[in-house]
Design an enzyme around this catalytic site. Structure first.
Site, PDB file in Angstrom:
ATOM      1  N   TYR A   1      -7.783  -8.361 -10.869  1.00 34.85           N
ATOM      2  CA  TYR A   1      -7.979  -7.297  -9.996  1.00 34.85           C
ATOM      3  C   TYR A   1      -8.683  -6.136 -10.570  1.00 34.85           C
ATOM      4  CZ  TYR A   1      -3.585  -9.517  -8.436  1.00 34.85           C
ATOM      5  OH  TYR A   1      -2.810 -10.596  -7.873  1.00 34.85           O
TER       6      TYR A   1
ATOM      7  N   HIS B   1      -2.206 -17.563 -13.055  1.00 36.25           N
ATOM      8  CA  HIS B   1      -2.755 -16.930 -11.690  1.00 36.25           C
ATOM      9  C   HIS B   1      -3.714 -17.963 -11.144  1.00 36.25           C
ATOM     10  CE1 HIS B   1      -4.705 -12.979 -10.008  1.00 36.25           C
ATOM     11  NE2 HIS B   1      -3.953 -13.595  -9.022  1.00 36.25           N
TER      12      HIS B   1
HETATM   13  P1  NAD Z   1      -0.220  -6.709   1.262  1.00 33.23           P
HETATM   14  O1  NAD Z   1       0.172  -7.529   2.180  1.00 33.23           O
HETATM   15  O2  NAD Z   1       0.837  -5.962   0.333  1.00 33.23           O
HETATM   16  O3  NAD Z   1      -1.173  -5.585   1.798  1.00 33.23           O
HETATM   17  C1  NAD Z   1      -1.785  -4.447   1.047  1.00 33.23           C
HETATM   18  C2  NAD Z   1      -2.614  -3.677   1.953  1.00 33.23           C
HETATM   19  O4  NAD Z   1      -1.796  -3.005   2.771  1.00 33.23           O
HETATM   20  C3  NAD Z   1      -3.571  -2.758   1.305  1.00 33.23           C
HETATM   21  O5  NAD Z   1      -4.608  -2.522   1.976  1.00 33.23           O
HETATM   22  C4  NAD Z   1      -2.755  -1.451   1.245  1.00 33.23           C
HETATM   23  O6  NAD Z   1      -3.506  -0.367   1.249  1.00 33.23           O
HETATM   24  C5  NAD Z   1      -1.904  -1.534   2.654  1.00 33.23           C
HETATM   25  N1  NAD Z   1      -0.661  -1.071   2.485  1.00 33.23           N
HETATM   26  C6  NAD Z   1       0.437  -1.044   1.705  1.00 33.23           C
HETATM   27  N2  NAD Z   1       1.446  -0.489   2.159  1.00 33.23           N
HETATM   28  C7  NAD Z   1       1.302   0.029   3.261  1.00 33.23           C
HETATM   29  C8  NAD Z   1       2.391   0.489   4.477  1.00 33.23           C
HETATM   30  N3  NAD Z   1       3.255   0.695   4.297  1.00 33.23           N
HETATM   31  N4  NAD Z   1       1.592   0.764   5.644  1.00 33.23           N
HETATM   32  C9  NAD Z   1       0.193   0.529   5.784  1.00 33.23           C
HETATM   33  N5  NAD Z   1      -0.488  -0.305   4.852  1.00 33.23           N
HETATM   34  C10 NAD Z   1       0.075  -0.684   3.836  1.00 33.23           C
HETATM   35  O7  NAD Z   1      -1.285  -7.540   0.210  1.00 33.23           O
HETATM   36  P2  NAD Z   1      -1.496  -7.596  -1.030  1.00 33.23           P
HETATM   37  O8  NAD Z   1      -1.739  -6.290  -1.864  1.00 33.23           O
HETATM   38  O9  NAD Z   1      -2.450  -8.733  -1.502  1.00 33.23           O
HETATM   39  O10 NAD Z   1      -0.041  -8.169  -2.041  1.00 33.23           O
HETATM   40  C11 NAD Z   1       0.770  -7.492  -2.721  1.00 33.23           C
HETATM   41  C12 NAD Z   1       0.722  -7.722  -4.073  1.00 33.23           C
HETATM   42  O11 NAD Z   1       1.096  -9.044  -4.390  1.00 33.23           O
HETATM   43  C13 NAD Z   1      -0.558  -7.621  -4.753  1.00 33.23           C
HETATM   44  O12 NAD Z   1      -1.267  -6.316  -4.966  1.00 33.23           O
HETATM   45  C14 NAD Z   1      -0.571  -8.191  -6.072  1.00 33.23           C
HETATM   46  O13 NAD Z   1       0.145  -7.574  -6.990  1.00 33.23           O
HETATM   47  C15 NAD Z   1       0.432  -9.556  -5.563  1.00 33.23           C
HETATM   48  N6  NAD Z   1      -0.396 -10.742  -5.139  1.00 33.23           N
HETATM   49  C16 NAD Z   1      -0.521 -11.765  -5.984  1.00 33.23           C
HETATM   50  C17 NAD Z   1      -1.309 -12.811  -5.583  1.00 33.23           C
HETATM   51  C18 NAD Z   1      -1.203 -13.927  -6.668  1.00 33.23           C
HETATM   52  O14 NAD Z   1      -0.875 -14.036  -7.817  1.00 33.23           O
HETATM   53  N7  NAD Z   1      -1.886 -15.166  -6.324  1.00 33.23           N
HETATM   54  C19 NAD Z   1      -1.768 -12.968  -4.537  1.00 33.23           C
HETATM   55  C20 NAD Z   1      -1.600 -12.004  -3.384  1.00 33.23           C
HETATM   56  C21 NAD Z   1      -0.781 -10.849  -3.825  1.00 33.23           C
END
Ligand code: NAD
Length: 325
Positions: free
Chosen positions: A72, A135
């Site tokens: 990230y 990952h």
């Molecule tokens: P998410 O579905 O959580 O969406 C994130 C987006 O939504 C960002 O643009 C954020 O600004 C916005 N957001 C956050 N809270 C909000 C709210 N309450 N209202 C409106 N918008 C909001 O997607 P993500 O960030 O991809 O997934 C969450 C976390 O999971 C990642 O940060 C990561 O730590 C983990 N993740 C891991 C993998 C992996 O290991 N392959 C893949 C995806 C996600």
């Protein structure tokens, strides 16, 4: 779920966070967890000071699980999270990852796993993490993950650099196949349980539950798609899914409801996963996520939104090597 001012709501509240056990580990993680990919600029620019305040607010409000990766922002998210956790490390359960370092940059060799761990600890400003994940394992050679990557991660566990280990990725069958071949403590899956998909429940949950593997559900907003601003340009979902998400967001707006609140609440209510990782980088997002955790969703609006999503429900895209689909 009405669109009241988040700050007005926040000033009146007390924290009611709940915690669940992560599989057979001794980790009790908050139901709402902090995904730190936005701290690395994955969803566009975010101010470092605001990111730090968001982390502090989350901790003060009872969020204790934080997930990050060297991928990230090429180390930026780890670096920023590490700085924000100074003096607070013992209040959180911290997860990072190894094996993925760029959009097309993967190295699951033992040598790289060891080096990666030390680099992450350095950026995170700590001498151990609670969880280390391989990952996006679908981009690796499955036998290497089983025979080399996971054993190297177990060695790091013996050395006290990580307390537990796990795997993350998109195709559920690949995650399951690996977990059947070699024991893991936790599995992190994304975009497989939210308002647009639920196959985690039928496909992954039975295997994880029977083996005592902790399940972590990431991307409750389908990587930004279930928000009023919509999906980022790089989102891999088919265009019909984007269109459906736009229509659903519009429908919610006309009912004085924010689709993100609805989507988050839907995920927080799912009891089979220990925690839901929401990607956040601002205090506003932390407060909105907490508000969604505490508010009730209008069942009529949920029904209508699910009807809008029916034609695109459980539609996925390919990720990783062909043999891992
Ligand atoms: P998410 O579905 O959580 O969406 C994130 C987006 O939504 C960002 O643009 C954020 O600004 C916005 N957001 C956050 N809270 C909000 C709210 N309450 N209202 C409106 N918008 C909001 O997607 P993500 O960030 O991809 O997934 C969450 C976390 O999971 C990642 O940060 C990561 O730590 C983990 N993740 C891991 C993998 C992996 O290991 N392959 C893949 C995806 C996600």
């Amino acid at each position: 779920m009405l669109r009241s001012s988040t700050t007005a709501w926040a000033s009146k509240r007390a924290s009611h966070m709940q915690y669940r056990a992560l599989g057979k580990t001794d980790l009790e993680v908050s139901v709402v967890a902090f995904g730190a990919s936005p701290l690395g600029g994955v969803y566009g620019f975010t101010g470092p000071e605001e990111g730090k305040r968001a982390v502090h607010l989350a901790i003060d409000e009872g969020i204790n699980f934080f997930d990050v990766s060297p991928y990230y922002g090429h180390g930026l998210a780890e670096y920023r999270l590490g700085a924000a956790l100074q003096g607070r490390r013992n209040k959180v359960i911290l997860a990072t990852k190894c094996g993925r370092y760029g959009a097309n940059e993967f190295d699951f060799s033992a040598h790289r796993v060891f080096a990666s761990m030390d680099e992450s600890l350095d950026r995170l400003n700590t001498d151990y993490v609670d969880l280390l994940f391989a990952h996006d394992v679908e981009f690796g050679d499955r036998s290497q993950i089983v025979e080399e990557t996971i054993p190297a991660m177990r060695r790091l566990q013996e050395l006290g650099k990580t307390r537990y280990i796990g795997v993350t990725g998109f195709p559920l069958r690949t995650l399951i196949d690996i977990a059947r071949k070699v024991p893991v403590d936790a599995i992190l899956s994304y975009c497989h349980y939210n308002l647009l998909a639920d196959d985690l429940d039928a496909v992954l949950a039975p295997v994880a539950e029977s083996r005592g593997i902790g399940m972590i559900n990431a991307s409750p907003l389908h990587m930004g798609m279930l928000t009023e601003q919509g999906a980022p340009d790089w989102h891999p979902a088919p265009s019909e899914m984007r269109e459906a998400a736009k229509s659903a967001a519009e429908f919610c707006k006309h009912r004085d409801c924010d689709i993100s609140d609805l989507a988050l609440r839907f995920c927080f209510d799912y009891p089979k996963v220990a925690t839901t990782l929401v990607g956040m980088a601002t205090r506003e997002q932390v407060l909105k996520s907490l508000r969604a955790f505490e508010a009730l969703a209008d069942p009529q609006i949920v029904r209508k939104v699910r009807a809008i999503f029916a034609p695109v429900f459980n539609r996925f895209w390919s990720s990783g090597r062909e043999e891992n689909q």
